[in-house]
Write a protein that holds these residues in place. Sequence first.
Motif, PDB file in Angstrom:
ATOM      1  N   SER A  73       0.848  -1.192   0.000  1.00 12.08           N
ATOM      2  CA  SER A  73       0.000   0.000   0.000  1.00 12.08           C
ATOM      3  C   SER A  73       0.880   1.237   0.000  1.00 12.08           C
ATOM      4  O   SER A  73       2.058   1.197   0.392  1.00 12.08           O
ATOM      5  N   GLY A  74       0.315   2.344  -0.436  1.00 11.69           N
ATOM      6  CA  GLY A  74       1.019   3.621  -0.448  1.00 11.69           C
ATOM      7  C   GLY A  74       0.014   4.753  -0.494  1.00 11.69           C
ATOM      8  O   GLY A  74      -1.111   4.586  -0.980  1.00 11.69           O
ATOM      9  N   GLY A  75       0.387   5.905   0.057  1.00 10.58           N
ATOM     10  CA  GLY A  75      -0.535   7.024   0.089  1.00 10.58           C
ATOM     11  C   GLY A  75       0.181   8.357   0.097  1.00 10.58           C
ATOM     12  O   GLY A  75       1.387   8.439   0.390  1.00 10.58           O
ATOM     13  N   TYR A  76      -0.570   9.410  -0.239  1.00 11.26           N
ATOM     14  CA  TYR A  76       0.015  10.755  -0.303  1.00 11.26           C
ATOM     15  C   TYR A  76      -1.028  11.787   0.099  1.00 11.26           C
ATOM     16  O   TYR A  76      -2.211  11.683  -0.246  1.00 11.26           O
ATOM     17  N   SER A  77      -0.564  12.798   0.829  1.00 15.55           N
ATOM     18  CA  SER A  77      -1.388  13.940   1.187  1.00 15.55           C
ATOM     19  C   SER A  77      -0.569  15.210   0.947  1.00 15.55           C
ATOM     20  O   SER A  77       0.584  15.296   1.393  1.00 15.55           O
ATOM     21  N   PRO A  78      -1.121  16.228   0.283  1.00 10.03           N
ATOM     22  CA  PRO A  78      -0.369  17.464   0.030  1.00 10.03           C
ATOM     23  C   PRO A  78      -0.353  18.419   1.223  1.00 10.03           C
ATOM     24  O   PRO A  78       0.267  19.470   1.166  1.00 10.03           O
ATOM     25  N   GLY A  79      -1.022  18.043   2.312  1.00  8.49           N
ATOM     26  CA  GLY A  79      -1.102  18.926   3.471  1.00  8.49           C
ATOM     27  C   GLY A  79       0.192  18.991   4.270  1.00  8.49           C
ATOM     28  O   GLY A  79       1.177  18.309   3.983  1.00  8.49           O
ATOM     29  N   GLU A  80       0.172  19.824   5.305  1.00 10.97           N
ATOM     30  CA  GLU A  80       1.332  19.998   6.168  1.00 10.97           C
ATOM     31  C   GLU A  80       1.396  18.893   7.223  1.00 10.97           C
ATOM     32  O   GLU A  80       0.371  18.433   7.723  1.00 10.97           O
ATOM     33  N   ARG A  81       2.633  18.509   7.532  1.00 10.56           N
ATOM     34  CA  ARG A  81       2.845  17.467   8.536  1.00 10.56           C
ATOM     35  C   ARG A  81       2.257  17.864   9.889  1.00 10.56           C
ATOM     36  O   ARG A  81       1.811  17.015  10.669  1.00 10.56           O
ATOM     37  N   SER A  82       2.218  19.155  10.201  1.00 10.65           N
ATOM     38  CA  SER A  82       1.736  19.614  11.505  1.00 10.65           C
ATOM     39  C   SER A  82       0.216  19.565  11.636  1.00 10.65           C
ATOM     40  O   SER A  82      -0.312  19.735  12.741  1.00 10.65           O
ATOM     41  N   ASP A  83      -0.491  19.337  10.526  1.00 10.86           N
ATOM     42  CA  ASP A  83      -1.953  19.251  10.564  1.00 10.86           C
ATOM     43  C   ASP A  83      -2.389  17.795  10.723  1.00 10.86           C
ATOM     44  O   ASP A  83      -2.181  16.995   9.808  1.00 10.86           O
ATOM     45  N   PRO A  84      -2.988  17.437  11.857  1.00 10.95           N
ATOM     46  CA  PRO A  84      -3.398  16.038  12.041  1.00 10.95           C
ATOM     47  C   PRO A  84      -4.354  15.541  10.959  1.00 10.95           C
ATOM     48  O   PRO A  84      -4.296  14.375  10.577  1.00 10.95           O
ATOM     49  N   PHE A  85      -5.225  16.410  10.443  1.00  8.57           N
ATOM     50  CA  PHE A  85      -6.192  15.982   9.439  1.00  8.57           C
ATOM     51  C   PHE A  85      -5.554  15.689   8.091  1.00  8.57           C
ATOM     52  O   PHE A  85      -6.197  15.126   7.205  1.00  8.57           O
ATOM     53  N   ALA A  86      -4.301  16.076   7.902  1.00  9.67           N
ATOM     54  CA  ALA A  86      -3.613  15.843   6.634  1.00  9.67           C
ATOM     55  C   ALA A  86      -2.698  14.622   6.690  1.00  9.67           C
ATOM     56  O   ALA A  86      -1.953  14.374   5.748  1.00  9.67           O
ATOM     57  N   ASN A  87      -2.759  13.859   7.782  1.00 11.53           N
ATOM     58  CA  ASN A  87      -1.848  12.741   7.983  1.00 11.53           C
ATOM     59  C   ASN A  87      -2.565  11.398   7.912  1.00 11.53           C
ATOM     60  O   ASN A  87      -3.760  11.287   8.224  1.00 11.53           O
ATOM     61  N   PHE A  88      -1.817  10.373   7.497  1.00  6.93           N
ATOM     62  CA  PHE A  88      -2.217   8.980   7.660  1.00  6.93           C
ATOM     63  C   PHE A  88      -1.675   8.504   9.012  1.00  6.93           C
ATOM     64  O   PHE A  88      -0.583   8.915   9.427  1.00  6.93           O
ATOM     65  N   PHE A  89      -2.403   7.601   9.662  1.00  8.98           N
ATOM     66  CA  PHE A  89      -1.954   7.087  10.948  1.00  8.98           C
ATOM     67  C   PHE A  89      -2.027   5.567  10.951  1.00  8.98           C
ATOM     68  O   PHE A  89      -2.916   4.967  10.341  1.00  8.98           O
ATOM     69  N   PHE A  90      -1.068   4.951  11.672  1.00  2.00           N
ATOM     70  CA  PHE A  90      -0.931   3.497  11.684  1.00  2.00           C
ATOM     71  C   PHE A  90      -0.638   3.023  13.105  1.00  2.00           C
ATOM     72  O   PHE A  90      -0.016   3.739  13.895  1.00  2.00           O
ATOM     73  N   GLY A  91      -1.054   1.782  13.390  1.00  2.00           N
ATOM     74  CA  GLY A  91      -0.732   1.191  14.681  1.00  2.00           C
ATOM     75  C   GLY A  91      -1.688   0.082  15.075  1.00  2.00           C
ATOM     76  O   GLY A  91      -2.853   0.060  14.646  1.00  2.00           O
ATOM     77  N   GLY A 121       2.684   8.209  12.053  1.00  2.00           N
ATOM     78  CA  GLY A 121       1.925   9.125  11.215  1.00  2.00           C
ATOM     79  C   GLY A 121       2.796   9.755  10.143  1.00  2.00           C
ATOM     80  O   GLY A 121       4.018   9.784  10.248  1.00  2.00           O
ATOM     81  N   GLY A 122       2.154  10.262   9.105  1.00  2.00           N
ATOM     82  CA  GLY A 122       2.895  10.919   8.035  1.00  2.00           C
ATOM     83  C   GLY A 122       1.971  11.351   6.917  1.00  2.00           C
ATOM     84  O   GLY A 122       0.863  10.837   6.770  1.00  2.00           O
ATOM     85  N   THR A 123       2.427  12.309   6.120  1.00  2.00           N
ATOM     86  CA  THR A 123       1.645  12.781   4.983  1.00  2.00           C
ATOM     87  C   THR A 123       1.831  11.911   3.742  1.00  2.00           C
ATOM     88  O   THR A 123       1.115  12.088   2.759  1.00  2.00           O
ATOM     89  N   ASN A 124       2.790  11.007   3.766  1.00  2.00           N
ATOM     90  CA  ASN A 124       2.937  10.019   2.696  1.00  2.00           C
ATOM     91  C   ASN A 124       3.558   8.768   3.292  1.00  2.00           C
ATOM     92  O   ASN A 124       4.223   8.819   4.334  1.00  2.00           O
ATOM     93  N   PHE A 125       3.352   7.644   2.633  1.00  2.00           N
ATOM     94  CA  PHE A 125       3.864   6.381   3.180  1.00  2.00           C
ATOM     95  C   PHE A 125       3.956   5.333   2.089  1.00  2.00           C
ATOM     96  O   PHE A 125       3.307   5.418   1.036  1.00  2.00           O
ATOM     97  N   ALA A 126       4.767   4.329   2.369  1.00  2.00           N
ATOM     98  CA  ALA A 126       4.838   3.114   1.560  1.00  2.00           C
ATOM     99  C   ALA A 126       4.953   1.951   2.535  1.00  2.00           C
ATOM    100  O   ALA A 126       5.750   2.011   3.485  1.00  2.00           O
ATOM    101  N   LYS A 127       4.171   0.917   2.297  1.00  2.00           N
ATOM    102  CA  LYS A 127       4.117  -0.198   3.239  1.00  2.00           C
ATOM    103  C   LYS A 127       4.023  -1.508   2.480  1.00  2.00           C
ATOM    104  O   LYS A 127       3.362  -1.582   1.430  1.00  2.00           O
ATOM    105  N   ALA A 128       4.663  -2.542   3.007  1.00  2.00           N
ATOM    106  CA  ALA A 128       4.580  -3.879   2.420  1.00  2.00           C
ATOM    107  C   ALA A 128       4.475  -4.904   3.543  1.00  2.00           C
ATOM    108  O   ALA A 128       5.145  -4.764   4.578  1.00  2.00           O
TER     109      ALA A 128
END
Length: 219
Positions: A73-91, A121-128
């Motif tokens: 999986s992979g994802g992208y958000s153009p928002g700022e890292r400091s904005d929680p609503f612009a981040n993907f979260f995992f755990g 958390g992050g504004t973009n990610f790659a996961k396998a």
Amino acid sequence: TATADLRFRNVRASLGAVDAEKGCKWRISATTNMVRFDRAGGAVWRGFPLGFGTLDVGTPLPIRHSSLWLRSSGGYSPGERSDPFANFFFGEFGNNWVDYQDPKRYREYSSFPGVTLDEIGGTNFAKALVDWNLPPLRFRRMGKPALYATWTRVSLFGAGIVTNMDRSSDRRTLGTFGAQADLRLTLLVQQPLTISWGYARAFEKRQRWSDEWMVSLKI
């Protein structure tokens, strides 16, 4: 929140299997979080778009009813890292104590067993994730007609994730490995129940290892 989802699924299983053993699945999703900020000068609405995709490919192994899957999986958000609503979260595994969804929640893109909920958390990610499903063990006689066990299965998995790949100061790279066992019960002949146990250990460079235990009942 507004979401658009496109999904494809073409999987197969041999006679006597308890899970898909071959095929592929993919998903493309786009989400926009609309947030109202109240400030001294008035209210302002802001949009936080996010998009991600997943691809699962599996193949049967020479062992009967055993399969190996690669779930990416992979994802992208153009928002700022400091904005929680612009981040993907995992755990975490993602299972509830009492649940109604798929017991194998560690297969979801937002799951990362071994760390606490939303710790990554992050504004973009790659996961396998590599997922090995062992053959199920079926029971001839275990229990009574009112409550009896049908089968149990074990899966072993290992995963890695990278977040904030475009910013070295915020980048995180983590790995995890673990196992999950599921026991299928039948209550009063017609009601299936699944009890799941799981354990995972996560690791990150220059950080202490963390682990997680999971117990869940699916009704």
